[in-house]
Design a protein around this motif. Sequence first.
Motif, PDB file in Angstrom:
ATOM      1  N   HIS A 114       4.104  -6.291   2.189  1.00  0.00           N
ATOM      2  CA  HIS A 114       2.966  -5.282   2.965  1.00  0.00           C
ATOM      3  C   HIS A 114       2.424  -5.975   4.117  1.00  0.00           C
TER       4      HIS A 114
ATOM      5  N   GLU B  85      -4.869  -0.141   7.268  1.00  0.00           N
ATOM      6  CA  GLU B  85      -3.289  -0.912   6.911  1.00  0.00           C
ATOM      7  C   GLU B  85      -2.948  -0.685   5.447  1.00  0.00           C
TER       8      GLU B  85
ATOM      9  N   ASN C  48      -0.462   1.908   0.127  1.00  0.00           N
ATOM     10  CA  ASN C  48       0.621   2.646   0.372  1.00  0.00           C
ATOM     11  C   ASN C  48       1.375   1.603   1.396  1.00  0.00           C
ATOM     12  N   VAL C  49       2.759   1.283   1.233  1.00  0.00           N
ATOM     13  CA  VAL C  49       3.306   0.436   1.848  1.00  0.00           C
ATOM     14  C   VAL C  49       4.422   0.888   2.670  1.00  0.00           C
ATOM     15  N   ARG C  50       4.456   0.450   3.951  1.00  0.00           N
ATOM     16  CA  ARG C  50       5.557   1.229   4.666  1.00  0.00           C
ATOM     17  C   ARG C  50       6.644   0.132   4.997  1.00  0.00           C
TER      18      ARG C  50
ATOM     19  N   ALA D  20      -1.295   2.497   5.077  1.00  0.00           N
ATOM     20  CA  ALA D  20      -0.126   2.593   5.858  1.00  0.00           C
ATOM     21  C   ALA D  20      -0.182   3.585   7.043  1.00  0.00           C
TER      22      ALA D  20
ATOM     23  N   ILE E 211       7.337   5.540   3.159  1.00  0.00           N
ATOM     24  CA  ILE E 211       5.994   4.744   2.608  1.00  0.00           C
ATOM     25  C   ILE E 211       6.265   5.181   1.043  1.00  0.00           C
TER      26      ILE E 211
END
Length: 253
Positions: free
Chosen positions: A188, A94, A152-154, A97, A159
Amino acid sequence: MSVRYLIVDDEAPSRANLRLALGAHADWRLMAECDGAASARTALAAQEIDVIFLDIQMPAESGLVLAREVSRMSEPPLIVFVTAYSEHAVDAFEVHALDYLLKPLSDARLAQTVERIGAMLGQRQREAYGAALRDYVDAGADKAVERLQRINVRSVGRIEQIRVDDILWVESAGNYVELHLDGRTVLHRITLNRLEALLAPEDFLRVHRSAIVRRSQIARLETVGDGSYRLTLRSGAAVAVSERYLHALKSAM
């Protein structure tokens, strides 16, 4: 858009379950089924693959060995990790991402994954995905969260890498958190409790069931009209403080 996919799993029943589940998606084409990393390399060399469903725990070579090789490609195929791993390892997925499926397979969870992959492929975010994948495998997979430096934010089809050093405070939003940065907020998908366990306690402090702040941001604590407490950060943000965390906050100040 046709999606070309590869299944890599040493267990034949697991491969069959996934193949049958993906059969409901007419635009998904199975290019090969592989029982290990060696045969997967052959399949990858012979044809273009968009998505790999990769079992992590395989007897000859771990799926992570193959994932590390794939992460070095200029435009790597997307990887969905198929695993029976612990919650700690899921935290790593998670934070970076990355998509994962837990055994036994859930149709609802697979449908979410199919939707996310469609968005990623449509936006051609392979390079950003490759960076997130390298972060994961280079840091030691399920231990990747122990030295958390980036999240790492999706979002839809993309991303973005967020440096932990840039986070001023964090606020809960259900199964998501709001990462408050200088001048903007990023959403996030991870719970606040999970994220708290990954953040360095010398840098961050829980002040409320719904808020964590960077220690260096603490500026002023005051009592408001109804007898509750409010913390003002150096950024100017006002954060509620609960009695449960009040002593720790006063000690930090």
